[in-house]
Design a protein around this motif. Structure first.
Motif, PDB file in Angstrom:
ATOM      1  N   SER A  37       1.192  -1.319   0.031  1.00 28.41           N
ATOM      2  CA  SER A  37      -0.150   0.406   0.363  1.00 28.41           C
ATOM      3  C   SER A  37       0.870   1.244  -0.246  1.00 28.41           C
ATOM      4  O   SER A  37       0.520   2.386  -0.227  1.00 28.41           O
ATOM      5  N   ALA A  90       2.447   1.620  -3.589  1.00 29.41           N
ATOM      6  CA  ALA A  90       1.681   2.888  -4.296  1.00 29.41           C
ATOM      7  C   ALA A  90       0.749   3.484  -3.873  1.00 29.41           C
ATOM      8  O   ALA A  90       0.031   4.521  -5.052  1.00 29.41           O
ATOM      9  N   GLY A  91       1.174   4.396  -2.765  1.00 28.04           N
ATOM     10  CA  GLY A  91       0.451   5.470  -2.260  1.00 28.04           C
ATOM     11  C   GLY A  91      -0.592   6.019  -1.658  1.00 28.04           C
ATOM     12  O   GLY A  91      -1.315   6.639  -1.893  1.00 28.04           O
ATOM     13  N   ARG A  92      -0.941   4.650  -0.913  1.00 26.89           N
ATOM     14  CA  ARG A  92      -2.049   5.034   0.412  1.00 26.89           C
ATOM     15  C   ARG A  92      -1.973   5.919   0.999  1.00 26.89           C
ATOM     16  O   ARG A  92      -0.814   5.410   1.642  1.00 26.89           O
ATOM     17  N   SER A 143       1.322  11.375  -5.768  1.00 21.61           N
ATOM     18  CA  SER A 143      -0.262  10.874  -5.798  1.00 21.61           C
ATOM     19  C   SER A 143      -0.180   9.254  -6.098  1.00 21.61           C
ATOM     20  O   SER A 143       0.376   9.129  -7.285  1.00 21.61           O
ATOM     21  N   PRO A 144      -1.467   8.713  -5.695  1.00 21.17           N
ATOM     22  CA  PRO A 144      -1.656   7.360  -6.501  1.00 21.17           C
ATOM     23  C   PRO A 144      -1.646   6.749  -8.003  1.00 21.17           C
ATOM     24  O   PRO A 144      -0.764   5.917  -8.689  1.00 21.17           O
ATOM     25  N   GLU A 145      -1.892   7.932  -8.519  1.00 20.22           N
ATOM     26  CA  GLU A 145      -2.139   8.212  -9.722  1.00 20.22           C
ATOM     27  C   GLU A 145      -0.997   8.055 -10.631  1.00 20.22           C
ATOM     28  O   GLU A 145      -0.522   8.146 -12.091  1.00 20.22           O
TER      29      GLU A 145
END
Lengths: 336, 247
Positions: free
Chosen positions: B45, B48-50, B71-73
């Motif tokens: 997580s 992935a940037g949670r 950011s996650p995106e």
């Protein structure tokens, strides 16, 4: 349809008359300008004859203009004869930035074994107040599906009273309201099961942004004789800000003992797990939130039976959620 | 490609990752194993940037750049893909709409035009074949009503669509029967290229029979306590984790 009661939009449009520039295939348009039918200025009264099963959709476009009074009361009625089938699109628009108050009474009656499909689109400006009272009477073996799309408007109130009068009558009521700024929307439903073996369902969903306010109050009233009633109600709201307010009030009054009834209400925010999932695939936060809102709205939009209309409404909803003023593709909005 | 240096992360007041060091090079397959609660899912997580986790110290470099602020995106666009342990159901968003939006965002970032509907569907069909996914799934809501196996296939399908440089597969084997496991693993192997890398997070050796790792790490109590070749996974299968934890 009884011709006398039905004024078609003329095929040739005089320059000074309203018309829809992007009509849907298979529809006829009828304009109600400031409360009166365009051409006659009479109140709207539509009758579908017994056994009439036309596939054509009648679109009634109600328009408020700056030449009408600020405050307006009007009445209209739709009656569907025995064994008839009818499809309606009812739109209300305002084409001036003046403050308007519109009070409307709409009677809808379904004779035995008729089947009716109505999509109602409310798309007005922020200074418009629109109070609609629906009185709906559904007789034996008749069925009504209605979808209320409240896309824009200062203060919109729908008071919907449904009487299921006769065995096997059924009513499927659905509503989507999208509010932002200081807009207010109220839906007040009273679903009266008077006879046995009737069915009703209500699904109302709202998306609230900024400091908007919405309320849903839904009564299911099952009368003592109405055994084997099935009545369901759901109201779900998505609150995008802390300032937005929603009041959800389900009420069940059941006086029969052999019935199936349920209700559910939720008020919540966008799901964080969904949002992270969407973003983890490269979708920017704003787009991901928009997808979530569209998904939330879809359950109501999916109740629109005409595929073409559904597509249009999905696209209008998207525009609305993006904060654009919603209008049909290529429409110049001024309807003339 | 990936360089994690002394990574510490917490959720609330609780520290979960307590100094992770890990290097992954292009073309490699890494397996991260460890008992429940060791921090495996937290690590994926965080990569992935949670934002439910706070990175308190340390660094994550991806292709030479610090990605902690991304950011996650942005991480997805950069080429990181997380295969979820529990893929999320999103009623109302169809798989096709979801993936078209995602793929076009990736294309936009590369300065490419969005794919038109026909071109997109063609690619989508090809990629669905990688995981033997029925085309009818494309018009269904994302993961809605999917079985455990179908959800995991959908993860690998998404991975095939996005062609990440680094895929992190979090417990991709959990909840899978042998056939689904084979299909998922075959999909992962088909997507393998000399210039991409995979981190497989798993409890069990079983998945590693299909996806053969170059390097195996044991994560325990927020730290990597042992790193070795693929034989380590077999040893864990035989002896459990106790000998590593207490030894």
């Amino acid at each position: 349809m009884t011709e006398n009661n039905y004024i078609y939009a003329p095929s040739e449009h005089p320059a000074d008359k309203f018309r829809c520039k992007v009509p849907m295939k298979g529809t006829r348009q009828l304009f109600v300008i400031d409360g009166g039918v365009q051409g006659t200025a009479a109140p709207l009264s539509i009758k579908f004859d017994e056994g009439n099963c036309s596939d054509e959709i009648l679109q009634v476009i109600g328009v408020r203009t700056s030449s009408g009074p600020k405050e307006l009361s009007s009445e209209s009625s739709f009656s569907f004869g025995q064994n008839s089938q009818g499809r309606l699109i009812l739109c209300s628009h305002t084409f001036a930035e003046d403050p308007f108050i519109t009070k409307e009474k709409i009677k809808i009656s379904l004779a035995p074994n008729s089947s009716v499909d109505i999509v109602l689109m409310q798309n007005e400006h922020n200074d418009a107040e629109h109070i609609s009272e629906f009185e709906i009477d559904i007789q034996r073996d008749a069925s009504l599906r209605m979808v209320f799309l409240t896309l824009h408007g200062g203060k919109i109130s729908n008071n919907i009273k449904v009487n299921l009068n006769g065995e096997n009558a059924s009513c499927d009521l659905n509503g989507l309201y999208i509010v932002d700024g200081k807009q207010q929307v109220r839906n007040l439903v009273s679903m009266n099961h008077k006879d046995p073996h009737c069915y009703s369902s209500q699904l109302f969903k709202g998306i609230l942004d900024d400091a908007s306010v919405a309320s849903f109050s839904g009564l299911i009233h099952v009368w003592p004789d109405a055994q084997k009633t099935q009545a369901y109600q759901e109201n779900h709201n998505l609150l995008l800000t802390k300032e937005a307010k929603v009041y959800s009030e389900p009420q069940l009054e059941i006086y029969a003992d052999d019935v199936k009834c349920s209700h559910g209400a939720t008020n919540g925010r966008l799901d964080e797990n969904e949002l992270f999932y969407l973003r983890s695939r490269g979708i920017p936060k704003k787009e991901a939130q928009l997808l979530q809102q569209q998904a939330f709205a879809y359950a109501v939009l999916d109740k629109i039976s005409s595929e073409e209309l559904k597509e249009r409404m999905v696209s209008l909803t998207e525009q609305r959620l993006r904060g654009e003023f919603s209008k049909c593709k290529n429409c110049c909005k001024n309807c003339c | 490609m990936l360089n994690i240096k002394d990574l510490h992360a917490s959720i609330g007041e609780k520290e979960i990752l307590k100094g992770i060091n890990l290097q992954v090079k292009p073309g490699e397959i890494h397996a991260i194993m460890g008992p429940n609660g060791s921090g495996k899912s937290t690590l994926s997580s965080v990569l992935a940037g949670r934002d439910t986790y706070t990175v308190t110290s340390g660094e994550i470099e991806f292709e030479g750049k610090n990605i902690l602020e991304l950011s996650p995106e942005e991480r997805s666009i950069a080429g990181i893909f997380l295969g979820f342990q529990y893929p999320i159901e999103i009623p109302g968003v169809t798989n096709v709409n979801f993936m078209r939006t995602a793929v076009n965002e990736h294309r936009k970032a590369k300065g490419l035009e969005p794919l038109n509907a026909a071109a997109f569907l063609k690619i989508m069909r090809e990629k669905m074949e990688v995981v033997e996914m029925n085309p009818s799934f494309s018009s269904r809501g994302v993961n809605v009503g999917f079985s455990g196996g179908e959800k995991k296939r959908n993860e690998i399908f998404q991975m095939a669509m996005l062609e990440p440089k680094l895929a992190i597969l979090d417990e991709t084997d959990s909840g899978l029967d042998v056939d689904a496991l084979r299909i998922v693993a075959t999909g992962v192997n088909k997507l393998k290229r000399p210039d991409n890398a995979t981190i497989v997070i798993t409890h069990y050796q079983r998945l590693l029979d299909y996806i053969v790792p170059d390097i195996v790490h044991i994560l325990y109590n927020g730290q990597i306590i042992k790193t070795a070749g693929k034989e380590l996974a077999l040893e864990v299968e035989k002896r459990g984790y106790d000998w590593l934890i207490n030894g």
